[in-house]
Design a protein around this motif. Structure first.
Motif, PDB file in Angstrom:
ATOM      1  N   LYS A 200      -9.738   0.182   6.727  1.00  0.00           N
ATOM      2  CA  LYS A 200     -10.441   0.161   5.433  1.00  0.00           C
ATOM      3  C   LYS A 200     -11.497  -0.881   5.434  1.00  0.00           C
ATOM      4  CE  LYS A 200      -6.702   1.978   2.736  1.00  0.00           C
ATOM      5  NZ  LYS A 200      -5.861   1.839   1.601  1.00  0.00           N
TER       6      LYS A 200
ATOM      7  N   ASP B 247       0.859  -1.172   0.000  1.00  0.00           N
ATOM      8  CA  ASP B 247       0.000   0.000   0.000  1.00  0.00           C
ATOM      9  C   ASP B 247       0.896   1.223   0.000  1.00  0.00           C
ATOM     10  OD1 ASP B 247      -2.031   1.763   0.159  1.00  0.00           O
ATOM     11  OD2 ASP B 247      -2.774   1.106   2.112  1.00  0.00           O
TER      12      ASP B 247
ATOM     13  N   GLU C 140       0.190   4.298  -0.466  1.00  0.00           N
ATOM     14  CA  GLU C 140      -0.384   5.472   0.199  1.00  0.00           C
ATOM     15  C   GLU C 140       0.000   5.493   1.682  1.00  0.00           C
ATOM     16  OE1 GLU C 140      -4.558   5.308  -0.428  1.00  0.00           O
ATOM     17  OE2 GLU C 140      -4.401   5.681  -2.571  1.00  0.00           O
ATOM     18  N   ARG C 141       0.144   4.343   2.283  1.00  0.00           N
ATOM     19  CA  ARG C 141       0.419   4.259   3.721  1.00  0.00           C
ATOM     20  C   ARG C 141       1.896   3.984   4.010  1.00  0.00           C
ATOM     21  NH1 ARG C 141      -3.690   0.479   6.642  1.00  0.00           N
ATOM     22  NH2 ARG C 141      -2.699   1.516   8.372  1.00  0.00           N
ATOM     23  N   GLU C 142       2.745   4.087   3.017  1.00  0.00           N
ATOM     24  CA  GLU C 142       4.148   3.727   3.193  1.00  0.00           C
ATOM     25  C   GLU C 142       4.866   4.611   4.213  1.00  0.00           C
ATOM     26  OE1 GLU C 142       8.219   3.271   0.575  1.00  0.00           O
ATOM     27  OE2 GLU C 142       6.320   3.519  -0.435  1.00  0.00           O
TER      28      GLU C 142
END
Length: 86
Positions: free
Chosen positions: A86, A67, A69-71
């Motif tokens: 999510k 993911d 976006e969440r790195e």
């Protein structure tokens, strides 16, 4: 005809015995592996195969999927982290 000495031994009546081995030592293990060269190979193969058998339980998530976006988010246990379910 051999001449035998009748003089007492310098240690007296004490019988000398061989020193007691401390048990398993690195030297003994090395000598045994030199006698049986297949044993280290089997140990190496076992060290590679056993973790491979348990890999699905050790790392159950797919290593390819990520993911992005969440790195850069902080770890979930951090006090500044916000839960992003999510």
């Amino acid at each position: 005809m051999a001449v035998q000495s009748t003089a007492p031994s310098p240690v007296g009546d004490i019988q000398q015995t061989a020193p007691v081995s401390p048990g398993i030592t690195i030297g003994k293990i090395w000598r045994e592996t030199r006698r049986f060269p297949v044993v280290p190979s089997l140990i190496l193969i076992a060290l590679l195969v056993i973790p491979a058998l348990f890999a699905p339980w050790i790392a159950p998530h797919d290593h390819i999927i990520g993911d992005l976006e969440r790195e850069l988010e902080p770890p979930a246990g951090s006090t500044t982290a916000k839960p992003n379910w999510k």
